[in-house]
Write an enzyme that holds these catalytic residues in place. Sequence first.
Site, PDB file in Angstrom:
ATOM      1  N   SER A 154      12.026   7.390   7.333  1.00 55.11           N
ATOM      2  CA  SER A 154      11.988   7.020   8.569  1.00 55.11           C
ATOM      3  C   SER A 154      12.526   5.690   9.276  1.00 55.11           C
ATOM      4  O   SER A 154      12.735   4.687   8.275  1.00 55.11           O
ATOM      5  CB  SER A 154      10.383   6.953   9.109  1.00 55.11           C
ATOM      6  OG  SER A 154      10.062   6.663  10.102  1.00 55.11           O
ATOM      7  N   CYS A 171       6.599  -6.068   7.198  1.00 53.55           N
ATOM      8  CA  CYS A 171       7.702  -5.537   7.914  1.00 53.55           C
ATOM      9  C   CYS A 171       8.576  -6.434   8.290  1.00 53.55           C
ATOM     10  O   CYS A 171       8.120  -7.611   9.288  1.00 53.55           O
ATOM     11  CB  CYS A 171       7.030  -4.531   8.692  1.00 53.55           C
ATOM     12  SG  CYS A 171       8.451  -3.440   9.698  1.00 53.55           S
ATOM     13  N   GLY A 182       6.889  -1.606   6.060  1.00 51.78           N
ATOM     14  CA  GLY A 182       8.277  -1.881   6.121  1.00 51.78           C
ATOM     15  C   GLY A 182       9.421  -1.051   6.705  1.00 51.78           C
ATOM     16  O   GLY A 182       9.034   0.251   7.070  1.00 51.78           O
ATOM     17  N   GLU A 183      10.613  -1.295   7.185  1.00 45.75           N
ATOM     18  CA  GLU A 183      11.642  -0.536   7.770  1.00 45.75           C
ATOM     19  C   GLU A 183      12.384  -0.127   6.825  1.00 45.75           C
ATOM     20  O   GLU A 183      13.377  -0.949   6.185  1.00 45.75           O
ATOM     21  CB  GLU A 183      12.308  -1.358   9.095  1.00 45.75           C
ATOM     22  CG  GLU A 183      13.601  -0.918   9.592  1.00 45.75           C
ATOM     23  CD  GLU A 183      13.704   0.830   9.959  1.00 45.75           C
ATOM     24  OE1 GLU A 183      14.544   1.362   9.279  1.00 45.75           O
ATOM     25  OE2 GLU A 183      12.704   0.922  10.853  1.00 45.75           O
ATOM     26  N   GLU A 207       0.998  -1.152   0.078  1.00 45.18           N
ATOM     27  CA  GLU A 207      -0.072   0.106   0.098  1.00 45.18           C
ATOM     28  C   GLU A 207       0.980   1.329   0.002  1.00 45.18           C
ATOM     29  O   GLU A 207       1.981   1.234   0.570  1.00 45.18           O
ATOM     30  CB  GLU A 207      -1.009  -0.155   1.184  1.00 45.18           C
ATOM     31  CG  GLU A 207      -2.082  -1.164   1.096  1.00 45.18           C
ATOM     32  CD  GLU A 207      -2.987  -1.119   2.219  1.00 45.18           C
ATOM     33  OE1 GLU A 207      -4.239  -1.599   2.166  1.00 45.18           O
ATOM     34  OE2 GLU A 207      -2.602  -0.657   3.529  1.00 45.18           O
ATOM     35  N   CYS A 233       3.352   8.672   0.853  1.00 42.48           N
ATOM     36  CA  CYS A 233       4.160   7.660   1.713  1.00 42.48           C
ATOM     37  C   CYS A 233       4.133   6.502   0.787  1.00 42.48           C
ATOM     38  O   CYS A 233       3.091   5.847   0.580  1.00 42.48           O
ATOM     39  CB  CYS A 233       2.999   7.549   2.929  1.00 42.48           C
ATOM     40  SG  CYS A 233       3.652   6.624   4.099  1.00 42.48           S
ATOM     41  N   CYS A 248      -0.811   7.090   9.809  1.00 46.63           N
ATOM     42  CA  CYS A 248       0.148   6.367  10.194  1.00 46.63           C
ATOM     43  C   CYS A 248      -0.098   5.200  11.221  1.00 46.63           C
ATOM     44  O   CYS A 248      -0.871   5.039  12.039  1.00 46.63           O
ATOM     45  CB  CYS A 248       1.106   7.347  11.000  1.00 46.63           C
ATOM     46  SG  CYS A 248       2.686   7.010  11.766  1.00 46.63           S
ATOM     47  N   ASN A 299      -3.134   6.193  16.043  1.00 42.95           N
ATOM     48  CA  ASN A 299      -4.278   5.908  15.002  1.00 42.95           C
ATOM     49  C   ASN A 299      -4.729   4.305  15.164  1.00 42.95           C
ATOM     50  O   ASN A 299      -3.946   3.257  15.064  1.00 42.95           O
ATOM     51  CB  ASN A 299      -3.903   5.916  13.541  1.00 42.95           C
ATOM     52  CG  ASN A 299      -3.737   7.123  13.276  1.00 42.95           C
ATOM     53  OD1 ASN A 299      -4.342   8.290  13.384  1.00 42.95           O
ATOM     54  ND2 ASN A 299      -2.356   7.681  12.916  1.00 42.95           N
ATOM     55  N   CYS A 329       1.992  -0.642  15.332  1.00 43.37           N
ATOM     56  CA  CYS A 329       1.763  -0.553  13.865  1.00 43.37           C
ATOM     57  C   CYS A 329       0.936  -1.802  13.315  1.00 43.37           C
ATOM     58  O   CYS A 329       1.467  -3.066  13.609  1.00 43.37           O
ATOM     59  CB  CYS A 329       3.116  -0.451  13.326  1.00 43.37           C
ATOM     60  SG  CYS A 329       3.173  -0.322  11.595  1.00 43.37           S
ATOM     61  N   SER A 375      11.606   7.047  14.683  1.00 46.94           N
ATOM     62  CA  SER A 375      10.309   6.486  15.490  1.00 46.94           C
ATOM     63  C   SER A 375      10.888   6.222  16.869  1.00 46.94           C
ATOM     64  O   SER A 375      11.492   5.058  17.231  1.00 46.94           O
ATOM     65  CB  SER A 375       9.895   5.320  14.824  1.00 46.94           C
ATOM     66  OG  SER A 375       8.544   4.949  15.198  1.00 46.94           O
ATOM     67  N   LEU A 376      10.710   7.034  17.746  1.00 48.90           N
ATOM     68  CA  LEU A 376      11.139   7.178  19.352  1.00 48.90           C
ATOM     69  C   LEU A 376      10.073   6.065  20.094  1.00 48.90           C
ATOM     70  O   LEU A 376      10.480   5.080  20.876  1.00 48.90           O
ATOM     71  CB  LEU A 376      11.538   8.410  20.063  1.00 48.90           C
ATOM     72  CG  LEU A 376      12.379   8.301  21.027  1.00 48.90           C
ATOM     73  CD1 LEU A 376      13.454   7.617  21.180  1.00 48.90           C
ATOM     74  CD2 LEU A 376      12.516   9.898  21.455  1.00 48.90           C
ATOM     75  N   ASN A 377       9.103   6.958  20.481  1.00 49.94           N
ATOM     76  CA  ASN A 377       7.768   6.647  20.935  1.00 49.94           C
ATOM     77  C   ASN A 377       7.953   5.998  22.636  1.00 49.94           C
ATOM     78  O   ASN A 377       6.972   5.345  23.231  1.00 49.94           O
ATOM     79  CB  ASN A 377       7.339   5.293  19.983  1.00 49.94           C
ATOM     80  CG  ASN A 377       7.282   5.653  18.591  1.00 49.94           C
ATOM     81  OD1 ASN A 377       6.549   6.746  18.441  1.00 49.94           O
ATOM     82  ND2 ASN A 377       7.513   4.799  17.822  1.00 49.94           N
ATOM     83  N   CYS A 386       6.809  -3.670  15.836  1.00 51.56           N
ATOM     84  CA  CYS A 386       6.338  -2.500  16.527  1.00 51.56           C
ATOM     85  C   CYS A 386       4.847  -2.948  17.022  1.00 51.56           C
ATOM     86  O   CYS A 386       4.195  -3.016  15.972  1.00 51.56           O
ATOM     87  CB  CYS A 386       6.567  -1.148  16.048  1.00 51.56           C
ATOM     88  SG  CYS A 386       8.364  -1.005  15.548  1.00 51.56           S
TER      89      CYS A 386
END
Length: 375
Positions: A222, A132, A190-191, A111, A125, A366, A323, A139, A247-249, A136
Amino acid sequence: MGTTDLVAIRPPQHGLPKPDRPDLRSMDREELGQWVAESLPGPAFRATQIFEWLHRHRARSFDAMTNLGQAVRATLSRSASLGGLAVDTVQQSADGTRKLRLRTNDGHAIESVLIPNEGRGLTQCISSMVGCSLTCRFCATATLGFIRNLATWEIVDQVYEAQDMLERQATAEGAQWTPRITNVVFMGMGEPLHNYQQVRRALAILTDERGAGIAGRRITVSTAGLVPAIERFGREGLGHEVGLAISLNATTDEVRDRVMPINTRWNIARLLEAVRGLPSPKRRRVTFEYVLLDGVNDDPDDARRLGTLLRDTGGQLNVIPFNPHPGAPFARPDAERVKTFVRQCRRGGLDVTVRRPRGDDIAAACGQLALEGNE
């Protein structure tokens, strides 16, 4: 996906498909020049002609390359290939965001999302993997597993398929101008830095003035925190060309280990050390993405710790209210809690922006890309 599945990095189920003939859309301009020199005797400028057809004009066949002789086109058809994704579906959100489901030649779905900018143009995007390699927990893509990396041409063709769609729509509507994709973010499935070689080559193609010609300052990659790849990103000068988003979070290793198991390999201190080690004179400003999870990482102590952790990085904090998606073990904080958190971060000296959800009614926001359960 249960907690027992939360390994730091998963191996792919399949390798990259190997075409019978080299795919010219997976070559940057230098690589294409070398291939043409070995395979097509003739003037040196021929490689540039072919590159422009592939990436500026988005030619779908060798026959479309009309300023090449018939014999040259016949040789290209015999000795090379041109890959192309197929568009399965296009969904449009109430806010104008569009989600494209694209199909690879070996039948996998990915996508990509088109987001209208405030002015003219759109941000796209794009994805770098089928599924992936990371796990995470916030996600949705992580629930798909890791099928395989995307080839360079599969990465850039997401942009070309979207731009072709925009042109067809503008023509059908009799519009005076065609909306352009002006910004690209590697924040889809994906990373990106775990598919480093393909992403690096895609960046070279997308920013080439003879190709797509997208300015490097309008592209952001990212990462969830693959420290060796971040260090390589710095060594190879990518930070001078495109933006980097981390991406810290979380503000403690205990929480980040649970939310992002990659932290068990490279913890917060090691991650920030790598960021501080990026070449600084010309590098783009680093963005720290922080998905806000209700009751997990959104209290005043987290805000204070963020001020301490990020103060000397020169980075910007991008707060992303979570989200929701089916099966996720998290919730989005209410609007007042988000405002309070942002206010506290700003008091700590941080430059903070808040990303409002775009396309969440079609699962395009996201962290929501998961093919809606359908392959």
